[in-house]
Design a protein around this motif. Structure first.
Motif, PDB file in Angstrom:
ATOM      1  N   GLN A  39      10.305  14.192  69.520  1.00  0.00           N
ATOM      2  CA  GLN A  39      11.149  14.391  68.947  1.00  0.00           C
ATOM      3  C   GLN A  39      11.460  14.635  67.633  1.00  0.00           C
ATOM      4  O   GLN A  39      10.989  13.777  66.960  1.00  0.00           O
ATOM      5  CB  GLN A  39      11.968  13.665  69.839  1.00  0.00           C
ATOM      6  CG  GLN A  39      12.222  12.744  71.226  1.00  0.00           C
ATOM      7  CD  GLN A  39      12.807  11.909  72.204  1.00  0.00           C
ATOM      8  OE1 GLN A  39      13.865  11.153  71.420  1.00  0.00           O
ATOM      9  NE2 GLN A  39      12.143  11.293  72.804  1.00  0.00           N
ATOM     10  N   PHE A  40      12.480  15.047  67.415  1.00  0.00           N
ATOM     11  CA  PHE A  40      13.112  14.955  65.650  1.00  0.00           C
ATOM     12  C   PHE A  40      14.438  14.525  65.876  1.00  0.00           C
ATOM     13  O   PHE A  40      15.314  15.025  66.739  1.00  0.00           O
ATOM     14  CB  PHE A  40      12.700  16.466  65.515  1.00  0.00           C
ATOM     15  CG  PHE A  40      13.380  17.917  66.307  1.00  0.00           C
ATOM     16  CD1 PHE A  40      14.714  18.431  66.353  1.00  0.00           C
ATOM     17  CD2 PHE A  40      13.054  18.276  67.810  1.00  0.00           C
ATOM     18  CE1 PHE A  40      15.248  19.479  66.505  1.00  0.00           C
ATOM     19  CE2 PHE A  40      13.624  19.794  68.301  1.00  0.00           C
ATOM     20  CZ  PHE A  40      14.533  19.989  67.825  1.00  0.00           C
ATOM     21  N   THR A  41      14.930  14.543  64.395  1.00  0.00           N
ATOM     22  CA  THR A  41      16.486  13.949  64.274  1.00  0.00           C
ATOM     23  C   THR A  41      17.138  15.192  64.039  1.00  0.00           C
ATOM     24  O   THR A  41      17.054  16.181  64.005  1.00  0.00           O
ATOM     25  CB  THR A  41      15.820  13.399  63.072  1.00  0.00           C
ATOM     26  OG1 THR A  41      15.982  14.341  61.891  1.00  0.00           O
ATOM     27  CG2 THR A  41      14.910  12.174  63.001  1.00  0.00           C
ATOM     28  N   ALA A  42      18.608  14.884  64.105  1.00  0.00           N
ATOM     29  CA  ALA A  42      19.963  15.611  63.515  1.00  0.00           C
ATOM     30  C   ALA A  42      19.395  16.859  62.469  1.00  0.00           C
ATOM     31  O   ALA A  42      19.944  17.442  62.170  1.00  0.00           O
ATOM     32  CB  ALA A  42      21.022  15.088  64.399  1.00  0.00           C
ATOM     33  N   GLN A  43      18.865  15.361  61.615  1.00  0.00           N
ATOM     34  CA  GLN A  43      19.017  16.501  59.987  1.00  0.00           C
ATOM     35  C   GLN A  43      17.821  17.615  60.417  1.00  0.00           C
ATOM     36  O   GLN A  43      18.056  18.491  59.358  1.00  0.00           O
ATOM     37  CB  GLN A  43      18.484  15.550  58.872  1.00  0.00           C
ATOM     38  CG  GLN A  43      18.280  16.035  57.639  1.00  0.00           C
ATOM     39  CD  GLN A  43      19.089  16.832  57.480  1.00  0.00           C
ATOM     40  OE1 GLN A  43      20.453  15.679  57.051  1.00  0.00           O
ATOM     41  NE2 GLN A  43      19.379  17.439  56.679  1.00  0.00           N
ATOM     42  N   GLU A  44      16.215  17.138  61.231  1.00  0.00           N
ATOM     43  CA  GLU A  44      15.872  17.731  61.213  1.00  0.00           C
ATOM     44  C   GLU A  44      15.902  19.625  61.807  1.00  0.00           C
ATOM     45  O   GLU A  44      15.784  20.478  61.247  1.00  0.00           O
ATOM     46  CB  GLU A  44      14.498  17.876  61.922  1.00  0.00           C
ATOM     47  CG  GLU A  44      13.477  16.895  60.851  1.00  0.00           C
ATOM     48  CD  GLU A  44      12.705  15.803  61.838  1.00  0.00           C
ATOM     49  OE1 GLU A  44      11.414  15.895  61.442  1.00  0.00           O
ATOM     50  OE2 GLU A  44      12.742  15.586  62.699  1.00  0.00           O
ATOM     51  N   ALA A  45      17.446  18.979  62.929  1.00  0.00           N
ATOM     52  CA  ALA A  45      17.660  20.292  63.595  1.00  0.00           C
ATOM     53  C   ALA A  45      18.147  21.098  62.768  1.00  0.00           C
ATOM     54  O   ALA A  45      18.522  22.338  63.002  1.00  0.00           O
ATOM     55  CB  ALA A  45      18.408  19.805  65.089  1.00  0.00           C
ATOM     56  N   LEU A  46      19.070  20.449  61.881  1.00  0.00           N
ATOM     57  CA  LEU A  46      20.159  21.274  60.385  1.00  0.00           C
ATOM     58  C   LEU A  46      19.577  22.016  59.997  1.00  0.00           C
ATOM     59  O   LEU A  46      19.612  23.598  59.628  1.00  0.00           O
ATOM     60  CB  LEU A  46      20.750  20.308  60.362  1.00  0.00           C
ATOM     61  CG  LEU A  46      21.844  20.810  58.674  1.00  0.00           C
ATOM     62  CD1 LEU A  46      22.830  21.838  59.654  1.00  0.00           C
ATOM     63  CD2 LEU A  46      22.437  19.494  58.053  1.00  0.00           C
ATOM     64  N   ASP A  47      18.350  21.666  59.554  1.00  0.00           N
ATOM     65  CA  ASP A  47      17.594  21.863  58.505  1.00  0.00           C
ATOM     66  C   ASP A  47      16.356  23.375  59.171  1.00  0.00           C
ATOM     67  O   ASP A  47      15.970  24.750  58.432  1.00  0.00           O
ATOM     68  CB  ASP A  47      15.855  21.046  58.230  1.00  0.00           C
ATOM     69  CG  ASP A  47      16.495  20.340  57.341  1.00  0.00           C
ATOM     70  OD1 ASP A  47      18.271  20.369  56.794  1.00  0.00           O
ATOM     71  OD2 ASP A  47      15.571  19.446  57.439  1.00  0.00           O
ATOM     72  N   TRP A  48      16.371  22.820  60.783  1.00  0.00           N
ATOM     73  CA  TRP A  48      16.010  24.122  60.845  1.00  0.00           C
ATOM     74  C   TRP A  48      16.741  25.300  62.239  1.00  0.00           C
ATOM     75  O   TRP A  48      16.325  26.689  61.825  1.00  0.00           O
ATOM     76  CB  TRP A  48      14.676  23.787  62.162  1.00  0.00           C
ATOM     77  CG  TRP A  48      13.985  22.702  61.844  1.00  0.00           C
ATOM     78  CD1 TRP A  48      13.271  22.865  60.773  1.00  0.00           C
ATOM     79  CD2 TRP A  48      13.309  21.555  62.546  1.00  0.00           C
ATOM     80  NE1 TRP A  48      12.510  21.917  60.617  1.00  0.00           N
ATOM     81  CE2 TRP A  48      12.265  21.635  61.943  1.00  0.00           C
ATOM     82  CE3 TRP A  48      13.365  20.914  63.539  1.00  0.00           C
ATOM     83  CZ2 TRP A  48      10.852  19.943  61.473  1.00  0.00           C
ATOM     84  CZ3 TRP A  48      12.047  20.470  64.066  1.00  0.00           C
ATOM     85  CH2 TRP A  48      11.539  19.350  63.154  1.00  0.00           C
ATOM     86  N   GLY A  49      18.257  25.543  61.824  1.00  0.00           N
ATOM     87  CA  GLY A  49      19.301  26.328  62.226  1.00  0.00           C
ATOM     88  C   GLY A  49      19.418  25.430  63.512  1.00  0.00           C
ATOM     89  O   GLY A  49      19.676  26.837  63.984  1.00  0.00           O
ATOM     90  N   ILE A  50      19.252  24.738  63.691  1.00  0.00           N
ATOM     91  CA  ILE A  50      19.614  24.933  65.231  1.00  0.00           C
ATOM     92  C   ILE A  50      20.561  24.244  65.783  1.00  0.00           C
ATOM     93  O   ILE A  50      21.441  24.788  66.938  1.00  0.00           O
ATOM     94  CB  ILE A  50      18.632  23.524  66.254  1.00  0.00           C
ATOM     95  CG1 ILE A  50      17.128  23.759  65.858  1.00  0.00           C
ATOM     96  CG2 ILE A  50      18.927  23.574  67.475  1.00  0.00           C
ATOM     97  CD1 ILE A  50      16.085  23.176  66.557  1.00  0.00           C
ATOM     98  N   VAL A  51      21.182  23.123  64.904  1.00  0.00           N
ATOM     99  CA  VAL A  51      23.051  23.268  64.663  1.00  0.00           C
ATOM    100  C   VAL A  51      23.029  23.160  63.241  1.00  0.00           C
ATOM    101  O   VAL A  51      23.002  23.640  63.079  1.00  0.00           O
ATOM    102  CB  VAL A  51      23.059  21.107  64.989  1.00  0.00           C
ATOM    103  CG1 VAL A  51      21.989  21.381  66.190  1.00  0.00           C
ATOM    104  CG2 VAL A  51      22.770  20.737  63.842  1.00  0.00           C
ATOM    105  N   ASN A  52      24.496  23.733  63.687  1.00  0.00           N
ATOM    106  CA  ASN A  52      25.456  24.362  62.340  1.00  0.00           C
ATOM    107  C   ASN A  52      25.915  22.979  61.245  1.00  0.00           C
ATOM    108  O   ASN A  52      26.433  23.337  60.253  1.00  0.00           O
ATOM    109  CB  ASN A  52      26.413  25.324  62.559  1.00  0.00           C
ATOM    110  CG  ASN A  52      26.549  26.432  63.567  1.00  0.00           C
ATOM    111  OD1 ASN A  52      26.674  26.295  65.096  1.00  0.00           O
ATOM    112  ND2 ASN A  52      27.172  27.489  63.365  1.00  0.00           N
TER     113      ASN A  52
END
Length: 260
Positions: free
Chosen positions: A167-180
């Motif tokens: 699993q990964f964090t919300a911040q990582e998801a933001l950095d990878w472009g998964i969330v806005n």
């Protein structure tokens, strides 16, 4: 009996909530059916301008398929009399949806829930959530959600996510472009409302045709994409909304879009 999916209209926005907080909003065939019906109802109503997809409670957005022993419906079951899995049927409905779908990621998004997140057009997430595709931990790989993941996540990062199951964090998801956007949990709905105000102020016709074009040209060669886009540009330019948009610009006033 409480519905497994709640559908509510709020100021021109269709809110669709997976209502299984006690199961971490896990999905089964009935949940998928109700999600599809909620999306179809929104698309059929010209007054609807956007869709918000979220989960009940504050623990999970969606934990994927329901794997409990007493679960209704088997996410790994295959009915060979049907041409495709019910999860794939939902993803196709999402792909064909002409309204913007925004994920309100209020909790963990795992496995099929991660797939739902990737299938949405935009996402706003609380900063304390976790995201992941843990299928490899149970001898599987995220096959049905992979097509949408490939369109959102860089290939090398995605290989790591799928193989390790970590699993990964919300911040990582933001950095990878998964969330806005990622915000503190207390500010989640404030940020969502801010984004919805921007989305719903746009021309409904431009949004519908724009989404159709965006989804179509991703699967085309550059040559075919250029041909398709110029045809759609001509179609969009002839709409009432486009004419109103140009007129309001010349008149220096706010546009009044009809969605036609």
């Amino acid at each position: 009996m409480t519905s497994l999916v709640l559908v509510e209209r709020r100021d021109g926005v269709q809110w669709i909530t997976i209502n299984r907080a006690e199961r971490r909003n896990a999905i089964n065939e009935e949940v998928i059916r109700l999600l599809g019906e909620g999306i179809d109802a929104a698309v059929a109503d010209r007054a609807c301008r956007a869709i918000v997809l979220t989960g009940a409670g504050d623990k999970a957005f969606c934990a994927g398929g329901d794997l409990q022993k007493n679960a209704d419906g088997n996410p790994f079951g295959v009915d060979y009399s049907r041409p495709q899995h019910y999860m794939v049927e939902l993803f196709k409905r999402i792909q064909n949806c002409t309204l913007p779908i925004i994920a309100r990621v209020n909790g963990h998004a795992l496995a099929g829930g991660f797939g739902l997140l990737c299938a949405c057009d935009m996402a706003v997430a609380a900063d304390d959530i976790r995201i992941g595709a843990p299928e490899s931990r149970i001898g599987m790989t995220p096959m049905t959600i992979l097509p949408h993941m490939l369109r959102v996540i860089p290939a090398r990062r995605l290989q790591e996510i799928c193989i390790t199951g970590e699993q990964f964090t919300a911040q990582e998801a933001l950095d990878w472009g998964i969330v806005n956007y990622v915000v503190p949990r207390a500010q989640l709905d404030e940020k969502l409302d801010w984004l919805l105000a921007r989305v719903t102020s746009a021309s409904p016709t431009a949004v519908r045709l724009g989404k159709q074009t965006f989804n179509a040209i991703r699967d085309l060669s550059l040559r075919d994409a250029l041909e398709y886009s110029q045809t759609m540009f001509a179609a969009m330019a002839s709409t009432e909304d486009a004419q109103e948009g140009r007129a309001s610009f010349v008149d220096k006033r706010a546009p009044h879009y009809t969605g036609r």
